[in-house]
Design an enzyme around this catalytic site. Structure first.
Site, short mmCIF file in Angstrom:
data_model
loop_
_atom_site.label_atom_id
_atom_site.label_comp_id
_atom_site.label_asym_id
_atom_site.label_seq_id
_atom_site.Cartn_x
_atom_site.Cartn_y
_atom_site.Cartn_z
N HIS A 195 0.88 -1.30 0.06
CA HIS A 195 -0.05 0.10 -0.15
C HIS A 195 1.00 1.23 0.06
CE1 HIS A 195 -2.66 -2.94 2.06
NE2 HIS A 195 -3.52 -2.50 1.19
N ARG A 234 -3.46 -10.58 4.69
CA ARG A 234 -3.86 -11.94 5.10
C ARG A 234 -2.70 -12.68 5.68
NH1 ARG A 234 -9.05 -13.50 2.58
NH2 ARG A 234 -9.80 -11.61 1.49
#
Ligand code: PAF
Length: 283
Positions: free
Chosen positions: A35, A185
């Protein structure tokens, strides 16, 4: 850094100086280097950078997956502040989906395969929220990671079909030194599972090797990946694909470009990864 809760607050900040260009990085939080690389890319190309943090319930088709999704807002905000982000939108669910909400955006064909087939309704949730984010921020550019290759293809199709006035910019997949693609995750993996999760990258790079040696047959590429996943006891294959990068149709004949992708359960955690090979590939 301005942290907004409501759409009105985002618009007030967004339009303070109408001549500035805005780059938007849509996220569901639990931020990692992938990100932040997109944020830096946006920083370099725009006057202002906006980030949304919203765990979008309508793109999860398993309640357990939504509940297990990592949430760490304070840490995320500190990371974004350090990157010099101008505006973060952290809406409550009611702000995005007000009572009586009944309008959805659905891209029809390329959402029927791969992630779309495995997770019915997922992309309808993604395109609905992304369309709303585009309307709220009105960015000049929006940044997405190649890690979610089908999401990129679907969002591009939506932008083309509905005439959104912005550019989609795609950042390369960011990987750990051993090759594991960064994902929110990954933190759900136990130590043995973390090791086993490398099988995704190994499968992709084995298929890449035979592609580089001239193999262009989709079935051979898929079979190579399938065999490697099959040899890892902690991994269970969901799907493996060697497809056209735009239509996402499986390749059966020779092609100049291929999107290799796969989804694998490692323990209870479902991971995806991909490599784009051939003309115009970015890895
Ligand atoms: O890629 C994600 O994190 C999400 O699918 C997105 C684009 C933020 C929409 O909820």
């Amino acid at each position: 850094m301005n942290v907004a809760k409501t759409i009105a607050e985002v618009r007030a900040a967004r339009w303070q100086d109408p001549l500035r260009t805005w780059g938007l990085v849509p996220t569901m939080g639990a931020l990692h280097e992938g990100h932040l690389a997109l944020v830096r890319h946006a920083r370099a190309e725009n006057d202002r950078v906006g980030v949304s943090i919203f765990v979008n319930p309508i793109q999860f088709n398993r309640r357990g997956d939504l509940d297990a999704y990592p949430r760490q807002l304070e840490r995320d905000l500190a990371l974004l502040e350090a990157e010099g982000v101008d505006l973060v939108w952290t809406p409550d669910e009611d702000e995005v989906y007000p009572p009586g909400f009944q309008t959805y955006v659905a891209v029809e064909t390329i959402t029927q395969v791969l992630e779309g087939a495995a997770r019915p309704g997922h992309f309808r949730g993604v395109t609905t929220v992304v369309a709303k984010l585009f309307n709220v921020f009105e960015p000049a550019r929006a940044y997405f990671g190649q890690k979610d290759a089908q999401q990129v293809a679907v969002v591009r199709q939506m932008v083309r079909d509905l005439g959104f006035n912005l550019e989609i910019v795609v950042g390369p997949t960011v990987r750990e030194p051993d090759g594991l693609a960064l994902s929110s995750r990954n933190r759900l993996l136990g130590p043995d599972e973390r090791q086993a999760a490398l099988v995704l990258y190994h499968a992709l790079t084995a298929a890449q090797d035979i592609w580089q040696r001239g193999v262009r047959d989709g079935s051979a590429l898929r079979e190579t990946m399938r065999a490697i996943i099959g040899a890892e006891p902690l991994a269970r294959l969901d799907y493996v694909s060697a497809a056209d990068p735009i239509t996402l149709q499986e390749l059966h004949n020779e092609a100049d470009r291929v999107l290799l992708s796969l989804a694998v359960f490692v323990g209870r955690v479902r991971l995806i990864d991909n490599l784009l090979l051939g003309d115009g590939a970015n890895e």
